[in-house]
Motif scaffolding. Sequence first.
Motif, PDB file in Angstrom:
ATOM      1  N   ALA A  66      29.288 -28.964 -34.055  1.00 12.23           N
ATOM      2  CA  ALA A  66      27.839 -28.926 -33.793  1.00 12.23           C
ATOM      3  C   ALA A  66      27.574 -29.024 -32.291  1.00 12.23           C
ATOM      4  N   GLY A  67      28.405 -29.808 -31.605  1.00 11.72           N
ATOM      5  CA  GLY A  67      28.273 -29.895 -30.151  1.00 11.72           C
ATOM      6  C   GLY A  67      28.549 -28.561 -29.472  1.00 11.72           C
ATOM      7  N   LEU A  68      29.552 -27.870 -29.977  1.00  5.53           N
ATOM      8  CA  LEU A  68      29.855 -26.545 -29.444  1.00  5.53           C
ATOM      9  C   LEU A  68      28.686 -25.583 -29.680  1.00  5.53           C
ATOM     10  N   LEU A  69      28.086 -25.683 -30.867  1.00  3.93           N
ATOM     11  CA  LEU A  69      26.891 -24.858 -31.131  1.00  3.93           C
ATOM     12  C   LEU A  69      25.748 -25.245 -30.190  1.00  3.93           C
ATOM     13  N   GLY A  70      25.665 -26.534 -29.896  1.00  4.06           N
ATOM     14  CA  GLY A  70      24.644 -26.981 -28.933  1.00  4.06           C
ATOM     15  C   GLY A  70      24.872 -26.383 -27.554  1.00  4.06           C
ATOM     16  N   LEU A  71      26.156 -26.322 -27.159  1.00  7.82           N
ATOM     17  CA  LEU A  71      26.457 -25.684 -25.868  1.00  7.82           C
ATOM     18  C   LEU A  71      26.077 -24.199 -25.894  1.00  7.82           C
ATOM     19  N   ALA A  72      26.319 -23.562 -26.998  1.00 10.41           N
ATOM     20  CA  ALA A  72      25.933 -22.156 -27.114  1.00 10.41           C
ATOM     21  C   ALA A  72      24.418 -22.012 -27.036  1.00 10.41           C
ATOM     22  N   ALA A  73      23.732 -22.933 -27.688  1.00  8.92           N
ATOM     23  CA  ALA A  73      22.264 -22.895 -27.615  1.00  8.92           C
ATOM     24  C   ALA A  73      21.794 -23.146 -26.175  1.00  8.92           C
ATOM     25  N   ALA A  74      22.521 -24.038 -25.473  1.00  7.04           N
ATOM     26  CA  ALA A  74      22.164 -24.314 -24.068  1.00  7.04           C
ATOM     27  C   ALA A  74      22.331 -23.053 -23.215  1.00  7.04           C
ATOM     28  N   GLY A  75      23.411 -22.317 -23.474  1.00  8.22           N
ATOM     29  CA  GLY A  75      23.605 -21.073 -22.722  1.00  8.22           C
ATOM     30  C   GLY A  75      22.502 -20.071 -23.011  1.00  8.22           C
ATOM     31  N   ALA A  76      22.127 -19.975 -24.279  1.00  8.39           N
ATOM     32  CA  ALA A  76      21.036 -19.050 -24.640  1.00  8.39           C
ATOM     33  C   ALA A  76      19.725 -19.500 -24.025  1.00  8.39           C
ATOM     34  N   ALA A  77      19.495 -20.809 -24.044  1.00  6.83           N
ATOM     35  CA  ALA A  77      18.244 -21.327 -23.456  1.00  6.83           C
ATOM     36  C   ALA A  77      18.228 -21.096 -21.950  1.00  6.83           C
ATOM     37  N   ALA A  78      19.393 -21.218 -21.313  1.00  6.18           N
ATOM     38  CA  ALA A  78      19.465 -21.007 -19.871  1.00  6.18           C
ATOM     39  C   ALA A  78      19.134 -19.564 -19.520  1.00  6.18           C
ATOM     40  N   LEU A  79      19.560 -18.645 -20.362  1.00  7.36           N
ATOM     41  CA  LEU A  79      19.253 -17.253 -20.103  1.00  7.36           C
ATOM     42  C   LEU A  79      17.793 -16.922 -20.420  1.00  7.36           C
ATOM     43  N   ALA A  89      19.316 -29.036 -23.545  1.00  3.30           N
ATOM     44  CA  ALA A  89      20.303 -28.655 -24.560  1.00  3.30           C
ATOM     45  C   ALA A  89      21.694 -29.178 -24.173  1.00  3.30           C
ATOM     46  N   LEU A  90      22.021 -29.204 -22.884  1.00  5.62           N
ATOM     47  CA  LEU A  90      23.297 -29.757 -22.441  1.00  5.62           C
ATOM     48  C   LEU A  90      23.378 -31.263 -22.734  1.00  5.62           C
ATOM     49  N   VAL A  91      22.253 -31.939 -22.536  1.00  2.25           N
ATOM     50  CA  VAL A  91      22.229 -33.377 -22.824  1.00  2.25           C
ATOM     51  C   VAL A  91      22.470 -33.601 -24.314  1.00  2.25           C
ATOM     52  N   VAL A  92      21.829 -32.797 -25.155  1.00  4.80           N
ATOM     53  CA  VAL A  92      22.036 -32.914 -26.605  1.00  4.80           C
ATOM     54  C   VAL A  92      23.501 -32.657 -26.954  1.00  4.80           C
ATOM     55  N   ALA A  93      24.080 -31.649 -26.358  1.00  8.23           N
ATOM     56  CA  ALA A  93      25.490 -31.350 -26.621  1.00  8.23           C
ATOM     57  C   ALA A  93      26.376 -32.516 -26.165  1.00  8.23           C
ATOM     58  N   ALA A  94      26.076 -33.108 -25.022  1.00  7.41           N
ATOM     59  CA  ALA A  94      26.865 -34.239 -24.522  1.00  7.41           C
ATOM     60  C   ALA A  94      26.778 -35.426 -25.479  1.00  7.41           C
ATOM     61  N   VAL A  95      25.591 -35.666 -26.018  1.00  2.76           N
ATOM     62  CA  VAL A  95      25.428 -36.756 -26.981  1.00  2.76           C
ATOM     63  C   VAL A  95      26.249 -36.477 -28.237  1.00  2.76           C
ATOM     64  N   LEU A  96      26.207 -35.235 -28.710  1.00  2.00           N
ATOM     65  CA  LEU A  96      26.991 -34.876 -29.891  1.00  2.00           C
ATOM     66  C   LEU A  96      28.489 -35.052 -29.650  1.00  2.00           C
ATOM     67  N   PHE A  97      28.952 -34.678 -28.467  1.00  2.00           N
ATOM     68  CA  PHE A  97      30.372 -34.884 -28.160  1.00  2.00           C
ATOM     69  C   PHE A  97      30.711 -36.377 -28.076  1.00  2.00           C
ATOM     70  N   ALA A  98      29.786 -37.163 -27.553  1.00  2.00           N
ATOM     71  CA  ALA A  98      30.018 -38.613 -27.497  1.00  2.00           C
ATOM     72  C   ALA A  98      30.145 -39.191 -28.911  1.00  2.00           C
ATOM     73  N   VAL A  99      29.284 -38.737 -29.823  1.00  2.00           N
ATOM     74  CA  VAL A  99      29.362 -39.184 -31.215  1.00  2.00           C
ATOM     75  C   VAL A  99      30.691 -38.742 -31.833  1.00  2.00           C
ATOM     76  N   ALA A 100      31.100 -37.520 -31.550  1.00  2.00           N
ATOM     77  CA  ALA A 100      32.382 -37.033 -32.061  1.00  2.00           C
ATOM     78  C   ALA A 100      33.533 -37.884 -31.536  1.00  2.00           C
ATOM     79  N   GLY A 101      33.485 -38.252 -30.268  1.00  2.00           N
ATOM     80  CA  GLY A 101      34.523 -39.117 -29.693  1.00  2.00           C
ATOM     81  C   GLY A 101      34.554 -40.481 -30.357  1.00  2.00           C
ATOM     82  N   LEU A 102      33.375 -41.046 -30.606  1.00  2.72           N
ATOM     83  CA  LEU A 102      33.302 -42.342 -31.269  1.00  2.72           C
ATOM     84  C   LEU A 102      33.875 -42.264 -32.689  1.00  2.72           C
TER      85      LEU A 102
END
Length: 139
Positions: A66-79, A89-102
Amino acid sequence: MTGTTHTRPAHDGQHSVGALVGQATEQFSRLARQEAALAKEELTEKGRRAGRGGGLLGAAGAVAYAGLLGLAAAGAAALALVLPVWAAALVVAAVLFAVAGLLAVVGRGQLRRATPPAPRAAIGSLRADVEEIRERAHR
């Protein structure tokens, strides 16, 4: 023979060596069954923990995806937008990766608690039983 102490013949009051060996074999068999039951119970608990740990690691993978999808969404939003929507969107992706790490850390801890798969408590109990038998045999 009134008033005198009567000693029993050896075959009446004392057990023969064969009877003692049979009794020891029976007791050892019962003890082995009890230890096997303890080992089974311990392995069952370790299996449960391994299952929970594996499930948490699977959840970590799903959240990372889901974090990877968030990064993809961030790229689309950036464009699509010129300003900070992609940063959000990058912040959301970072939070998702933090949850995955935990989740991965907790899952790894569960797996470590489940290993080694040897039933330590049962083995320790069996060793104590064998030591007790040795001590009694030497008395």
